[in-house]
Design a protein around this motif. Structure first.
Motif, mmCIF file in Angstrom:
data_model
loop_
_atom_site.group_PDB
_atom_site.id
_atom_site.type_symbol
_atom_site.label_atom_id
_atom_site.label_comp_id
_atom_site.label_asym_id
_atom_site.label_seq_id
_atom_site.Cartn_x
_atom_site.Cartn_y
_atom_site.Cartn_z
ATOM 1 N N GLU A 205 47.401 40.669 27.755
ATOM 2 C CA GLU A 205 46.897 42.013 27.492
ATOM 3 C C GLU A 205 45.822 41.971 26.403
ATOM 4 O OE1 GLU A 205 50.096 44.759 27.296
ATOM 5 O OE2 GLU A 205 48.839 46.412 26.613
ATOM 6 N N LEU A 208 42.654 40.163 27.701
ATOM 7 C CA LEU A 208 41.853 41.032 28.570
ATOM 8 C C LEU A 208 41.100 42.072 27.755
ATOM 9 C CD1 LEU A 208 44.207 41.636 31.619
ATOM 10 C CD2 LEU A 208 42.187 40.204 31.510
ATOM 11 N N ALA A 209 41.742 42.579 26.710
ATOM 12 C CA ALA A 209 41.095 43.616 25.900
ATOM 13 C C ALA A 209 40.054 43.024 24.947
ATOM 14 C CB ALA A 209 42.140 44.389 25.108
ATOM 15 N N VAL A 365 40.454 41.943 35.839
ATOM 16 C CA VAL A 365 39.972 42.144 34.472
ATOM 17 C C VAL A 365 40.780 43.227 33.761
ATOM 18 C CG1 VAL A 365 37.631 41.378 34.920
ATOM 19 C CG2 VAL A 365 38.219 43.790 35.203
ATOM 20 N N ARG A 366 41.702 43.854 34.478
ATOM 21 C CA ARG A 366 42.540 44.883 33.866
ATOM 22 C C ARG A 366 44.012 44.593 34.143
ATOM 23 N NH1 ARG A 366 38.652 48.879 32.895
ATOM 24 N NH2 ARG A 366 36.906 48.620 34.296
ATOM 25 N N LEU A 367 44.870 45.422 33.616
ATOM 26 C CA LEU A 367 46.288 45.332 33.945
ATOM 27 C C LEU A 367 46.517 46.074 35.240
ATOM 28 C CD1 LEU A 367 47.804 46.221 30.487
ATOM 29 C CD2 LEU A 367 47.591 43.964 31.482
ATOM 30 N N ARG B 46 46.475 52.058 26.772
ATOM 31 C CA ARG B 46 45.890 51.051 27.659
ATOM 32 C C ARG B 46 44.619 51.580 28.310
ATOM 33 N NH1 ARG B 46 51.610 48.766 29.863
ATOM 34 N NH2 ARG B 46 51.754 47.073 28.350
ATOM 35 N N ALA B 49 42.033 51.136 25.775
ATOM 36 C CA ALA B 49 41.672 49.727 25.600
ATOM 37 C C ALA B 49 40.979 49.162 26.838
ATOM 38 C CB ALA B 49 42.920 48.913 25.279
ATOM 39 N N LEU B 51 42.138 48.774 29.713
ATOM 40 C CA LEU B 51 43.021 47.938 30.530
ATOM 41 C C LEU B 51 43.536 48.678 31.749
ATOM 42 C CD1 LEU B 51 45.020 46.228 27.668
ATOM 43 C CD2 LEU B 51 43.295 45.193 29.125
ATOM 44 N N LEU B 52 43.443 49.989 31.731
ATOM 45 C CA LEU B 52 43.820 50.792 32.890
ATOM 46 C C LEU B 52 42.704 51.801 33.126
ATOM 47 C CD1 LEU B 52 47.583 51.638 32.176
ATOM 48 C CD2 LEU B 52 46.723 50.083 33.914
#
Lengths: 368, 313
Positions: A205, A208-209, A365-367, B46, B49, B51-52
């Motif tokens: 995590e 990726l960030a 590239v993301r969750l 997220r 950030a 990430l989502l």
């Protein structure tokens, strides 16, 4: 660039701090090659043979001596009754029983033919077959030398020679196969596990960030294993040479280059696995079942591809190990140059490109 | 504006995690996101950030869209996930050096920013991160999130599972970071921490209930708030209080009960009932609501609205 080296350094730290990783990385290849080299072997040695000599004449006694002086067989006892054969097999004291008929020598001289019965314990079919073939060979040799003139007026003598592996040594088979297996296992298993570990521990995590690009993450993860797998390839070749006297007839450089190609392929496969596995356990399971078993069974490592059903033959041609084994055998045992293995090399190269592209494309590239 | 969340919706399969979340954070602000577990705080972090990606709505950090311009976003943010996410098998120093390099900087370059925090864990810099205590882990994680001098710092529940002393220290550090001009968004399940923020957003079941500065939020709350204490413990009285005519809401607050009444006139009626219980240690008094009271009140109203809707259907 500093970013990338920072990543690689961290990766090496992970590897050298984890005892389990080290054991798999360096212990496994050595243990496997010793195990396969010594234990799993297709050669026969010291097979116990029981003798039931019903004539006890000169010819049968000499034949018996020939059998035990061949180096492959040891006496397990002399019988005098039919029932003893079964007893001998059941107790496991003998694998083969040789029965000479009554009046063996008399028949041989008078009718030019006499019979010997070979009875084998076929509960282990492969070694039974092998022992039987070796025994027949020993007996044939003896009788031919005994009486060269009693042959038929015209006779064809077949003389065979085994090229590239004159003594039919099992290790010649195993070293290329083991190289394919170990490199695949270590490279694919280790990378898939190390990437999924970051997912499982949540560190992915943060990666990726960060400004790291996917290819930097993947390359950073893979680079240490390129080196370590390469060291493994060298270890296997060296062990093969020192312990089992398996030579490298062809160019060592070419062999190394092909190893690099195969390692790259296995690593990209590992990355691909990690893109769909969420936990280390799943990654390990997928690598073991999806890669190791097919590599052992379908690559021609142990079982000949030509004997497989057609559908499995097709399957075997998508096994990278199959092509790699052909390449390694060609270079190591036959000493052929690149001209004879360019096709296999091209196949491996194509597979590598495919896996790399698929892995990069699937890397998120993301969750999720 | 440093950070803009514009009507964000986000669902996971059948669960709607965020509903029309809409707020802005000013440059240099220390902004708190308060809500219970499962309110959608982590999902929101997220999204910030990058990430989502939100299902609908937009989120931008210093004007960079988290969806399309995620590369720029990842350069300017410092993110500390809710779960401790550093490498347990690397030492304190190695973790910090790694994150510095990942962001293309060095520990020395921004050392002044993390000095106060890092000096507290520096004696243990050779220790593996996995062997640190909870408070030290959080300090290390904060150092790692700050090492590249981010413009926006987003901290997802940094004080959860940390002892009270370390929590207070941690908030002191956040105040210092704020003085460096770094915008900070921090989430917490602890109400007492809300009052340390410049502004807070209350979130529940994926919806924002209110955005305000903590004192205004408390003031905007229930005027008719009373506390009930008893030497015998108040828990046993909770149900009885809720049965009372004049009682609007009642909830446990530490070792007391907090009660809001429907009108000021109900006060006398309640007192009479309390007298009839013949418990001399009972103490009933009007109090000034805290932010937690406000939050509880908002929660109660919210669940009332929900049940009314269900009844209407």
């Amino acid at each position: 660039m500093s970013r990338f080296f920072g990543f690689v350094k961290k990766e090496f730290q992970h590897i050298f701090r984890d005892v389990r990783t080290l054991v798999i990385l360096f212990g496994l290849p050595i243990v496997m090659i010793i195990l396969f080299g010594y234990v799993v072997t297709t050669e026969i040695r010291d097979v116990e043979v029981g003798i039931w000599d019903r004539s006890m004449d000169q010819a049968s006694i000499q034949a018996t001596q020939k059998i035990f002086s061949s180096g492959y067989f040891v006496p397990a006892g002399y019988l005098d009754r039919e029932e003893q054969i079964g007893e001998l097999f059941r107790s496991g004291r003998a694998k083969v029983v040789v029965v000479f008929e009554t009046d063996f020598e008399k028949n041989l001289k008078r009718e030019n033919r006499a019979s010997i019965r070979l009875i084998t314990d076929a509960s282990d079919a492969n070694s039974a077959q092998l022992a039987q073939n070796y025994l027949q060979g020993v007996l044939m040799n003896y009788f031919q030398s005994l009486n060269p003139d009693i042959n038929a007026p015209w006779s064809v003598q077949v003389k065979s020679r085994m090229f590239y592996n004159e003594e039919l040594k099992g290790v010649y088979m195993f070293v290329p196969g083991l190289m394919a297996l170990i490199l695949m296992l270590i490279s694919a298993l280790m990378t898939s596990v190390t990437i999924t570990r970051e997912k499982e521990f949540g560190t992915m995590e943060l990666l990726l960030a960060s400004p790291l690009k996917p290819r930097e993450i993947i390359l950073g993860k893979v680079t240490p294993y390129v080196f370590l797998s390469f060291v493994n390839a060298l270890t296997i070749i060296l062990l093969g040479f020192l312990v089992f006297k398996v030579p490298v007839v062809g160019s060592l450089w070419l062999l190394m280059l092909e190893c690099m190609l195969y390692i790259t392929l296995a690593l990209s496969l590992g990355v691909l696995i990690s893109t769909s596995a969420k936990t280390q356990q799943v990654a390990m399971f997928m690598s073991m079942l999806g890669l190791m078993l097919p590599t052992i069974l379908l690559s021609g490592f142990i079982f000949p591809i030509d004997n497989m059903p057609l559908i499995l033959q097709w399957f075997s041609s998508i096994m990278p190990a199959r092509w790699f084994i052909v390449i390694v055998k060609n270079i190591m045992l036959k000493g052929t140059g690149f001209v004879y293995i360019w096709k296999e090399t091209l196949i491996l190269l194509g597979m590598t490109l495919f896996f790399i592209l698929a892995a990069v494309k699937r890397f998120n590239v993301r969750l999720k | 504006m440093s950070l803009i969340l514009d009507h964000i919706d986000k669902s996971f399969e059948s669960v709607q995690a965020l509903k029309q979340v809409n707020f802005e954070v000013k440059e240099g602000e220390l902004f708190g996101l308060i809500g219970p577990d499962g309110a959608g705080k982590s999902t929101l972090f997220r999204i910030m950030a990058s990430l989502l990606i939100p299902d609908s709505g937009r989120c931008s950090m210093l004007g960079y869209d988290v969806d399309k311009e995620y590369r720029q976003v990842r350069q300017i943010i410092g993110y500390m996930p809710g779960r401790f996410s550093l490498y347990m098998d690397l030492s304190v120093e190695e973790n910090l050096a790694f994150y510095a390099r990942v962001f293309g900087t060095t520990i020395q370059e921004n050392y002044d920013l993390i000095k106060d925090i890092y000096e507290q864990i520096a004696p243990f810099k050779k220790r593996l991160a996995g062997r640190l205590s909870g408070g030290m882990k959080q300090k290390l994680a904060l150092s790692c999130a700050l090492i590249h001098r981010p413009r926006i710092l987003i901290l997802d529940e940094p004080t959860t599972g940390v002892d009270a002393v370390s929590r207070r220290e941690f908030w002191d550090m956040l105040k210092k970071i704020q003085r460096e001009g770094i915008t900070t968004v921090v989430s917490t399940p602890y109400m007492d921490e809300a009052e340390l923020c410049d502004r807070v957003a209350l979130i529940q079941k994926g919806s924002l209930l209110a955005v305000a500065d903590p004192s205004a939020l408390a003031e905007g709350g229930e005027k008719l708030l009373y506390s009930l204490r008893s030497g015998k413990g108040v828990y046993a009285y909770l149900d009885q209080i809720r049965q009372l005519e004049g009682c609007r809401y009642a909830w446990l607050f530490g070792d007391e009960l907090h009660v809001t009444l429907r009108s000021a006139a109900d006060d006398a009626g309640v007192k009479k009932v309390l007298d009839s219980w013949q418990d001399d240690s009972l103490k009933w008094e009007s109090i000034v609501p805290s932010i937690e009271d406000r939050f509880m009140g908002l929660l109660q109203e919210e669940s009332d609205a929900d049940s009314e809707m269900e009844e209407g259907e």
